[in-house]
Design an enzyme around this catalytic site. Sequence first.
Site, PDB file in Angstrom:
ATOM      1  N   ARG A 171       3.445   9.264  -2.802  1.00  0.00           N
ATOM      2  CA  ARG A 171       3.261   9.183  -4.255  1.00  0.00           C
ATOM      3  C   ARG A 171       3.315  10.580  -4.880  1.00  0.00           C
ATOM      4  NH1 ARG A 171       0.090   4.928  -2.445  1.00  0.00           N
ATOM      5  NH2 ARG A 171       1.077   2.945  -2.967  1.00  0.00           N
ATOM      6  N   ASP A 200       6.711   5.292   1.119  1.00  0.00           N
ATOM      7  CA  ASP A 200       6.241   4.296   0.160  1.00  0.00           C
ATOM      8  C   ASP A 200       7.336   4.063  -0.864  1.00  0.00           C
ATOM      9  OD1 ASP A 200       4.416   2.682  -1.616  1.00  0.00           O
ATOM     10  OD2 ASP A 200       2.928   3.447  -0.213  1.00  0.00           O
ATOM     11  N   HIS A 274       6.435  -1.747   0.476  1.00  0.00           N
ATOM     12  CA  HIS A 274       6.307  -0.341   0.036  1.00  0.00           C
ATOM     13  C   HIS A 274       7.527   0.457   0.501  1.00  0.00           C
ATOM     14  CE1 HIS A 274       2.244  -0.678  -1.580  1.00  0.00           C
ATOM     15  NE2 HIS A 274       1.933  -1.416  -0.527  1.00  0.00           N
ATOM     16  N   ASP A 341       1.011  -3.596   4.975  1.00  0.00           N
ATOM     17  CA  ASP A 341       0.115  -4.074   3.921  1.00  0.00           C
ATOM     18  C   ASP A 341       0.880  -4.545   2.700  1.00  0.00           C
ATOM     19  OD1 ASP A 341       0.823  -1.304   3.535  1.00  0.00           O
ATOM     20  OD2 ASP A 341      -0.543  -1.292   1.834  1.00  0.00           O
ATOM     21  N   GLU A 342       0.235  -5.397   1.924  1.00  0.00           N
ATOM     22  CA  GLU A 342       0.662  -5.805   0.584  1.00  0.00           C
ATOM     23  C   GLU A 342       2.130  -6.222   0.520  1.00  0.00           C
ATOM     24  OE1 GLU A 342      -2.461  -3.171  -2.068  1.00  0.00           O
ATOM     25  OE2 GLU A 342      -0.548  -2.260  -1.544  1.00  0.00           O
ATOM     26  N   TRP A 408      -9.445  -1.744   5.481  1.00  0.00           N
ATOM     27  CA  TRP A 408      -9.450  -1.051   4.190  1.00  0.00           C
ATOM     28  C   TRP A 408      -9.866  -1.924   3.015  1.00  0.00           C
ATOM     29  CZ3 TRP A 408      -6.657  -1.955  -0.308  1.00  0.00           C
ATOM     30  CH2 TRP A 408      -5.617  -2.887  -0.229  1.00  0.00           C
TER      31      TRP A 408
END
Length: 770
Positions: A171, A200, A274, A341-342, A408
Amino acid sequence: MKMRCILIAFNFLFCFSIYAGVPEKGDFLPVVPCPAEYSAGEGYFIFGPETTFGIENESQLRMVSDFVSLFRAAGFVPGVKIGDDRADVRMVTNVSLPDESYHLAVTTKKIRIEASSDAGFFYALQSLRQLLPPAVEGDGLDMAMDCRVPAVTISDRPRFGYRGLMVDVSRFFMPKQNLLRIIDAASFLKINKLHLHLVDDNGWRLEIKRYPRLTQVGAWRVKRDEPFPNRRNPERGEPVPVGGYYTQEDMKEIIRYAASRQIEIIPEIEMPAHTNSSLAAYPELACPVVDRFIGVLPGGGGKNAEIVYCAGNDSVFAFLEGVIDEVAELFPSRYIHLGGDEASKVNWAKCPKCQARMKAEHIEHIEELQSYFMTRMSSYVKSKGKEVMGWDELTNSTLPEGAIIYGWQGLGKAALKAAEQGHRFVMTPARILYLIRYQGPQWFEPLTYFGNNTLKDVYMYEPVQKEWNPAYENLLLGVQASMWTEFCSKPEDVEYQLFPRLLALSDIAWGQKNRKDWPDFLKRIDGVLPHIEKMGITCARSMYNIDHTVTPMKNRLSVELSCIRPDVEIRYTTDGTEPDASSLLYTAPLTVEGTTCIKASTFAGSEKMGQTLSLDMSWNKATGKKVLTSNEKGYVLTNGIRGSLRHTDFEWAGWYDQDASFVLDLGKKTSVSKVRLGCITNSGMAVHKPVSIRLSVSNNGKKFVPAGEIVYAPEDIFRNRTAVEDAVFEGLDVNARYLKLEMKNPGVCPAGDVREGQKVWMYFDELMVE
C-alpha cells in the site's frame, strides 16, 4: 523531552537495589523487553579507549564490531580480538543455554556474556546497549560520564520463538534505507521475524525476472490525494507516477542486513485475492467473465477488489509456480506466506473455467475451490523445501496440510479452528495488534481506520486465553504486530504508527507469562525510547494525550478526563486559556452547567507532556437533556461536544444498515424555533447522510405530530467526500416537551460509488435546539 527521559532513566539506575531471581515490585531495569531474571549490583562498568573485547570467532566479530562502533560518538572504539580470554568484555559459548537465551554479568571490572548461539550473544549486546545512554545512537556522548552501564546480572530467555512484525510495503512502498532503519530498531527490541507484505492490489514490490511486467506495470499506480478509502479506481491511460519496488539485489541486501541482526525475512506473495497489481500486468490471469479495466488500485477498489486469479486457469498456477521458484531461491527463510484472505468468489461463481474446475475436481462448495487453489500452491511451496503460512480465512475450508495460520480477524479466534486440527499458528489479532488503528485519543491522531489500539492495549494483551484447550498453547508459535500502510504517505508515517507500540509487542513476545506491570513498563520505555529516537525514528507521544467522556446528567454535563499514563498530572482551565503547570489539578469528574471551554494537558512537574485537549461545550436547549434510544451511544447527542472528522472518535452515535430514531426529552414544555442535527459523511467507509430526516413533536411522549422533514437527493448523499454537515429545521413555531427524529437509511452504495454495493452507516453527533 529527550534529555528529561535520559535523566529519569539514570535516576532509577542510581537507585538500583540488590536483588536475585524474578523481579519483585519496585525493582527496575530500563530494558525492553523485560528480562526473565536479573539482579542489581553496585557501581558501574565504564567503557573507555583501553576497553577490550574478547571473542571466539568471526561470527561474533561481526556483531561486536557493530556494537563497539557505537562508541565513536565518544571519540574512541574499544579493541576487539579473537581468543583474548583476559579481555574486559568476554563472549563465552555455553552450550547448556537454550537458543536465543543469554547470561550477562556486569561488574565494575568485567563483563561476561554467555550464550549458545549468535542470537543469544546478539540479544545480550542489545540489553547492554539499552543500559548505555541514548547518546550512543547518535552524538554528544561524554566519555567521562556517559560511557558506563550499571553492575547487573541478567539471565534471559524468550517466551516465544516467533516475535514478529509485519510491514505492508504494497500500500505504501517503504524505501530500502527506511526499511533497514526499522530493522535496526526491531532487532534492538529482540524482534526476530519481519513479515513483508510484498503483494497487494496497490502494488507488486518484488522483482521477478521471469515476469518483468510485474514491476514494470504492477509496481505503479495513479496519484490520488484523497484518503485511501475515498480514492477512485484508475482509468485506462492515466499516468502512474506513484510506486516503487525492490530489485532482487535490493532484497538480498535487506535479507543480509536483517540476518546480521537475527531477523528472518518472511515473504508474503498474496493469492488468490489482493492481486490487482499482478493482474494489471497480466490480465489474462483473471477470470474471462471480468469486464472491467484492471489497473493497480490506488485505494480500496470497491468492486474491482473482487477481481482475483482465475482458479480454473492452469496458466495461473504455472505463473505462480514461476514466481515461487524465484522467491524460494531468493529468501533463505523456511517460510513463504501465501495470504489467502478476503478472496471474493463473485467471479468464480460466474466463470466457466472455475465451474469446470469444480466439476472436474468434484468440488461442491465454492469455498472449497479456494482450498483447492491454496492446497495446490502449498504443495508446490513444500516441494521447494519451504513451509506455508496463511491468514485465518483458510479455516473457512479444508486447510492445506501443515499450513501455519495467522489469527487476525477480531481477536484472532479463527486460528483456534486450525489449532483444533493440529496446525501451528501465530496470533496477530486486528483488535489489538493491528498498528494501523489509532494509538491514542483520535482527535490528535493522523486519519486511519476503525477504533483504538493504544500502547496500553498492546502491552496488556495476553496471547494465551484461559478458555483455550491446553493443547493450543503448544501450537502457538508466537505473536506479531501488523502494520498496514493504507494511510501512510511517507516513511515517518509508518514509524509513527509503529513506535512506541512495537516496544509493547516486544515485551509480550519475549517477556515471561503473568508478569504484567504497566507502571514498570512505562518507566522502562522512558529509558529505551530515547535510543529509538536517536536512531532517527519518528515516535508518537500519544500515550501522553487525554481521553474524555462527557455525559449528560440531570441538565448538566459530567466531564471525565483520563490518560493511560498514571504517572502524569492532568491540569486544566475552564476559561479557554492554555493550561500550564500551575493550572487546576484534575482529580475527579467536572460538572458543567453552561457554555464552557475546558482545556487540559498532561504534565510531569513543570513540563507539558501531551497535546492540549480542547472541549468547547456550547449550550443549547437540548444540552444535558435525556435522549430515549436503544443506541448505547445516544448520550453523545446532547453532551455539548461536536465530533471530529473521525466518525470512530467516540463522539458519534451510529446506525448500520437500518433506519434510526430517537426522542429528546426537554423535561418540560419548551418553545422551539430551530433544530439542528450533526451528520457526517465518509464516503470511503460507506458513512452517509440519511435519505430523509423527519421531525415530530409531542407533549406526552406518546402522540407525535409532524413538524418538518428534510429530504436529500442521491447525488448529495453519495458525493465522494469526508465532511461534517448539519441538517437544520428552521422557522419552527412549536411548544413541546418531546422531539422525535427519524432517519431513513439509504440502503446500499450505488453503482460507481467508491463503496459500490456496501451497506450504509449513518452517524450523528449532536442535537441542538433553539
